[in-house]
Design a protein around this motif. Structure first.
Motif, PDB file in Angstrom:
ATOM      1  N   ILE A  79     -67.276  15.637   1.868  1.00 54.14           N
ATOM      2  CA  ILE A  79     -67.698  15.055   3.144  1.00 54.14           C
ATOM      3  C   ILE A  79     -67.282  13.589   3.244  1.00 54.14           C
ATOM      4  N   THR A  80     -67.554  12.809   2.199  1.00 58.36           N
ATOM      5  CA  THR A  80     -67.178  11.401   2.222  1.00 58.36           C
ATOM      6  C   THR A  80     -65.661  11.258   2.236  1.00 58.36           C
ATOM      7  N   TYR A  81     -64.981  12.075   1.450  1.00 60.38           N
ATOM      8  CA  TYR A  81     -63.523  12.034   1.441  1.00 60.38           C
ATOM      9  C   TYR A  81     -62.971  12.264   2.846  1.00 60.38           C
ATOM     10  N   GLN A  82     -63.443  13.308   3.516  1.00 56.57           N
ATOM     11  CA  GLN A  82     -62.915  13.620   4.841  1.00 56.57           C
ATOM     12  C   GLN A  82     -63.242  12.521   5.848  1.00 56.57           C
ATOM     13  N   LEU A  83     -64.396  11.885   5.703  1.00 54.76           N
ATOM     14  CA  LEU A  83     -64.755  10.761   6.563  1.00 54.76           C
ATOM     15  C   LEU A  83     -63.772   9.606   6.355  1.00 54.76           C
ATOM     16  N   MET A  84     -63.510   9.263   5.106  1.00 55.08           N
ATOM     17  CA  MET A  84     -62.612   8.153   4.786  1.00 55.08           C
ATOM     18  C   MET A  84     -61.166   8.484   5.159  1.00 55.08           C
ATOM     19  N   GLU A  85     -60.741   9.690   4.841  1.00 56.91           N
ATOM     20  CA  GLU A  85     -59.363  10.116   5.086  1.00 56.91           C
ATOM     21  C   GLU A  85     -59.059  10.203   6.578  1.00 56.91           C
ATOM     22  N   SER A  86     -60.065  10.451   7.385  1.00 51.91           N
ATOM     23  CA  SER A  86     -59.843  10.570   8.826  1.00 51.91           C
ATOM     24  C   SER A  86     -59.644   9.215   9.505  1.00 51.91           C
ATOM     25  N   TYR A  87     -59.961   8.131   8.806  1.00 54.78           N
ATOM     26  CA  TYR A  87     -59.880   6.813   9.441  1.00 54.78           C
ATOM     27  C   TYR A  87     -58.914   5.837   8.766  1.00 54.78           C
ATOM     28  N   TRP A  88     -59.064   5.611   7.461  1.00 57.78           N
ATOM     29  CA  TRP A  88     -58.365   4.508   6.802  1.00 57.78           C
ATOM     30  C   TRP A  88     -56.843   4.642   6.752  1.00 57.78           C
ATOM     31  N   PRO A  89     -56.256   5.813   6.552  1.00 55.59           N
ATOM     32  CA  PRO A  89     -54.783   5.877   6.587  1.00 55.59           C
ATOM     33  C   PRO A  89     -54.209   5.469   7.944  1.00 55.59           C
ATOM     34  N   THR A  90     -54.979   5.712   9.005  1.00 53.93           N
ATOM     35  CA  THR A  90     -54.553   5.314  10.345  1.00 53.93           C
ATOM     36  C   THR A  90     -54.495   3.801  10.472  1.00 53.93           C
ATOM     37  N   VAL A  91     -55.458   3.111   9.852  1.00 49.76           N
ATOM     38  CA  VAL A  91     -55.482   1.646   9.890  1.00 49.76           C
ATOM     39  C   VAL A  91     -54.304   1.077   9.088  1.00 49.76           C
ATOM     40  N   VAL A  92     -53.925   1.757   8.001  1.00 49.72           N
ATOM     41  CA  VAL A  92     -52.763   1.305   7.230  1.00 49.72           C
ATOM     42  C   VAL A  92     -51.513   1.359   8.117  1.00 49.72           C
ATOM     43  N   LYS A  93     -51.367   2.434   8.878  1.00 48.12           N
ATOM     44  CA  LYS A  93     -50.181   2.607   9.736  1.00 48.12           C
ATOM     45  C   LYS A  93     -50.233   1.718  10.969  1.00 48.12           C
ATOM     46  N   ASN A  94     -51.438   1.517  11.496  1.00 48.92           N
ATOM     47  CA  ASN A  94     -51.630   0.720  12.710  1.00 48.92           C
ATOM     48  C   ASN A  94     -52.736  -0.295  12.472  1.00 48.92           C
ATOM     49  N   PRO A  95     -52.431  -1.415  11.819  1.00 53.01           N
ATOM     50  CA  PRO A  95     -53.461  -2.404  11.492  1.00 53.01           C
ATOM     51  C   PRO A  95     -54.232  -2.878  12.731  1.00 53.01           C
ATOM     52  N   THR A  96     -55.493  -3.218  12.502  1.00 54.53           N
ATOM     53  CA  THR A  96     -56.383  -3.641  13.584  1.00 54.53           C
ATOM     54  C   THR A  96     -56.162  -5.095  13.986  1.00 54.53           C
ATOM     55  N   GLY A  97     -55.569  -5.890  13.066  1.00 49.65           N
ATOM     56  CA  GLY A  97     -55.450  -7.324  13.301  1.00 49.65           C
ATOM     57  C   GLY A  97     -56.605  -8.103  12.694  1.00 49.65           C
ATOM     58  N   ASN A  98     -57.607  -7.374  12.187  1.00 48.89           N
ATOM     59  CA  ASN A  98     -58.731  -8.003  11.489  1.00 48.89           C
ATOM     60  C   ASN A  98     -58.419  -7.949   9.996  1.00 48.89           C
ATOM     61  N   LYS A  99     -58.188  -9.122   9.393  1.00 48.63           N
ATOM     62  CA  LYS A  99     -57.708  -9.179   8.007  1.00 48.63           C
ATOM     63  C   LYS A  99     -58.607  -8.442   7.018  1.00 48.63           C
ATOM     64  N   PRO A 100     -59.928  -8.672   6.980  1.00 48.84           N
ATOM     65  CA  PRO A 100     -60.752  -7.957   5.994  1.00 48.84           C
ATOM     66  C   PRO A 100     -60.692  -6.428   6.157  1.00 48.84           C
ATOM     67  N   THR A 101     -60.681  -5.963   7.393  1.00 47.55           N
ATOM     68  CA  THR A 101     -60.603  -4.517   7.649  1.00 47.55           C
ATOM     69  C   THR A 101     -59.246  -3.973   7.231  1.00 47.55           C
ATOM     70  N   ASP A 102     -58.188  -4.658   7.606  1.00 53.45           N
ATOM     71  CA  ASP A 102     -56.837  -4.208   7.257  1.00 53.45           C
ATOM     72  C   ASP A 102     -56.607  -4.259   5.750  1.00 53.45           C
ATOM     73  N   ASP A 103     -57.139  -5.295   5.088  1.00 53.43           N
ATOM     74  CA  ASP A 103     -57.028  -5.377   3.630  1.00 53.43           C
ATOM     75  C   ASP A 103     -57.754  -4.218   2.967  1.00 53.43           C
ATOM     76  N   PHE A 104     -58.942  -3.893   3.473  1.00 50.43           N
ATOM     77  CA  PHE A 104     -59.704  -2.765   2.925  1.00 50.43           C
ATOM     78  C   PHE A 104     -58.888  -1.482   3.030  1.00 50.43           C
ATOM     79  N   ALA A 105     -58.270  -1.277   4.190  1.00 56.45           N
ATOM     80  CA  ALA A 105     -57.477  -0.057   4.404  1.00 56.45           C
ATOM     81  C   ALA A 105     -56.355   0.060   3.380  1.00 56.45           C
TER      82      ALA A 105
END
Length: 183
Positions: free
Chosen positions: A46-72
């Protein structure tokens, strides 16, 4: 031997609900530091699918927020092990499906050289607790009372005594509590 660190966010009343938390830049920086010192992440499905559904997208399309993008980027690069009875394959990079029991897999990871291992899935934290595999707890308690949800320690029936190592207070009122079990 590497440590197994149970790291999770929770509400003041003990529920694990990511939508109830205060995920500001300061909290992301806190978790970025944790990830920089981690050599592996361990998830349940469940946690894997939650994380996998969001963070790889941020890697491909950064938000512009450095801490969030760094986390991704950090979470994308760390090896991840997923425990699941239903998943047959995984789509996120650096992910493997566990083939052994929780105890066997975590002990094997702990004996490998490298940085510490983090577990952030409530069900796996409980499973590892019951097997006495957790070396440290890092509980970020948010100043939110959810009233309901998934309680972190719902399946623990035995008393567990912990030693407080340190605390860290965030400007949001969130407090990170660092504990080690007294064995």
């Amino acid at each position: 031997m590497r440590k197994l660190i149970a790291a999770i966010n929770m509400t003041l009343d003990g529920f694990c609900d990511h939508t109830a938390m205060i995920a500001d830049d300061e909290l992301h920086e806190h978790y970025n530091d944790l990830l920089r010192n981690a050599g592996a992440l361990v998830y349940g499905r469940i946690t894997y699918q939650l994380m996998e559904s969001y963070w790889p997208t941020v890697v491909k399309n950064p938000t512009g927020n450095k801490p969030t993008d760094d986390f991704a980027v950090l979470i994308d690069n760390i090896p991840k092990v997923v425990f699941s009875h239903t998943l047959k394959n995984v789509g996120w990079r650096n992910v493997t499906l566990a083939k052994r029991s929780v105890e066997e897999e975590i002990l094997a990871l702990k004996h490998q050289p490298g940085k510490d291992i983090c577990v952030g899935s409530p069900s796996l934290i409980i499973a590892a607790m019951k097997l006495n595999l957790i070396d440290e707890y890092q509980l970020c308690v948010h100043p939110v009372i959810a009233g309901s949800g998934l309680p972190l320690f719902k399946s623990i029936n035995d008393r567990v005594i912990l030693k407080l190592l340190k605390t860290k207070t965030f400007s949001s009122g969130t407090v990170a509590l660092y504990y080690e079990p007294i064995k």
